[in-house]
Motif scaffolding. Structure first.
Motif: not given
Lengths: 199, 173
Positions: A130-136
């Motif tokens: 979830a954090g990776l998607m948000g960061g992207t």
């Protein structure tokens, strides 16, 4: 590979089918809980096949067209560098390893009816995913043009799907004509403005 | 053989409706597999979904697992090709058209209109994933730290995922 240039782009390089396969192989194998962040990482930051604008462009196509986003992206990118075979090779590279792994997991699950400690690991993986998607999303948003209506559209797309839970197709049907209309209106005004003789 | 044909027909139809990815047709996939064709129970479907999420690769591979469950390896081929084939063919042709008109003003206008929607949707998935993934405050902290590391460092995401897996195994999140 033009490693010396900070931002490369599809317009300036050629890629072989082997490179396409191995690039998407890397993306497919590493994407846990959503491949998109890894695709951005590999295509833009590591391999530099695309710059941020081109990535967003291909992603826009992949999202608007039916089918899995990342599969669409691999097809479009593969075709751009190596035609039909490039598309086939990129898609095959993307799916080959994950398909083998998931079939093995599926067979294990069918045989033993459980997948061991996977569910616990999944909790942590999902939180990071979830954090990776948000960061992207944030990384792409940083590059978004600073125009009020453009940000209003982005905010509406976010709110519509995430906060109000509207169906994606509905959100696209409302926002796409509106947003494309705004872009067209602005272009038309600009053209008119430029063609007017200066006083 | 008829099962294979049913799989091919069902998933090539789903392929054309999967705007925004495989997850957008998940409810319909569930209806087809559980209620209409009785290929599996609801809890079996949920288990396959969890398995597809846990494995590396695109989420679309849930269809391969359904194929495996229903008809073995031929089922894997049937569902995967049916789900990715038609939409890929469309993407190939639209992508070529898109590239051919790269200097057309209308293309620039369409792209400029679609770009903010695309970015809003990525942020939206980040939000939705956070809401569904994080059941405890340590999980929210982990997600927030991941966002910050993604933005400010060039750390390989695989390290972050591995760290998340370890924290999950230890029961921290």
């Amino acid at each position: 590979m033009p490693t010396s240039t900070p931002a490369s782009s599809a317009a300036t390089q050629t890629l072989s089918r082997r490179e396409l396969f191995s690039g998407f192989f890397k993306i497919g194998l590493s994407g846990f809980g959503g491949v998109l962040p890894l695709a951005h990482r590999v295509l833009v930051e590591d391999l530099r096949w695309l710059d941020d604008a081109e990535f967003t462009e291909v992603l826009s196509l992949g999202q608007t067209l039916p089918g899995p986003n990342i599969c669409n992206m691999s097809v479009v990118i593969g075709a751009r560098f190596q035609g039909a075979w490039g598309a086939v090779v990129a898609l095959a590279g993307l799916l080959f390893a994950p398909l083998c792994i998931i079939v093995m997991l599926g067979l294990l699950y069918a045989r033993y009816g459980q997948i061991g400690p996977l569910p616990h690991m999944l909790n942590g993986i999902a939180a990071v995913g979830a954090g990776l998607m948000g960061g992207t999303g944030v990384k792409l948003a940083i590059k978004l043009e600073r125009t009020a209506w453009v940000w209003a559209v982005a905010a509406a797309a976010f709110a519509g799907t995430a906060l109000f839970g509207f169906h994606l197709v509905g959100v696209l049907l409302v926002l796409a004509p509106l947003s494309i209309g705004m872009a067209w209106y602005q272009l038309a005004r600009q053209t008119k403005h430029n063609s007017e003789p200066e006083q | 053989m008829s099962t294979i044909l049913q799989l091919l027909a069902t998933f090539s139809m789903l392929s054309f409706f999967a705007i925004g990815g495989a997850n957008s047709v998940l409810p319909e996939m569930h209806r087809q597999a559980v209620d209409i064709h009785h290929w599996m129970s609801g809890s079996e479907f949920a288990a396959l979904f969890a398995l597809a999420q846990a494995a590396p690769g695109p989420n679309v591979l849930i269809v391969s697992l359904i194929g495996l469950h229903v008809a073995g390896l031929p089922g894997v081929v049937a569902t995967t090709v049916a789900m990715c084939g038609p939409s890929s063919l469309l993407a190939y042709h639209i992508g070529k058209l898109w590239h051919r008109f790269r200097d057309a003003p209308l293309r620039g206008v369409i792209l400029r209109g679609l770009t903010p929607i695309t970015i809003g949707l990525v942020l939206g998935s980040g939000y939705l994933l956070t809401r569904s993934a994080d059941q405890s405050w340590p999980a929210y902290v982990l997600t927030a730290v991941t966002v910050l590391l993604m933005i400010h460092t060039r750390l390989n995401p695989l390290w972050l995922l591995a760290g998340g897996a370890v924290l999950g195994l230890l029961g921290v999140v």
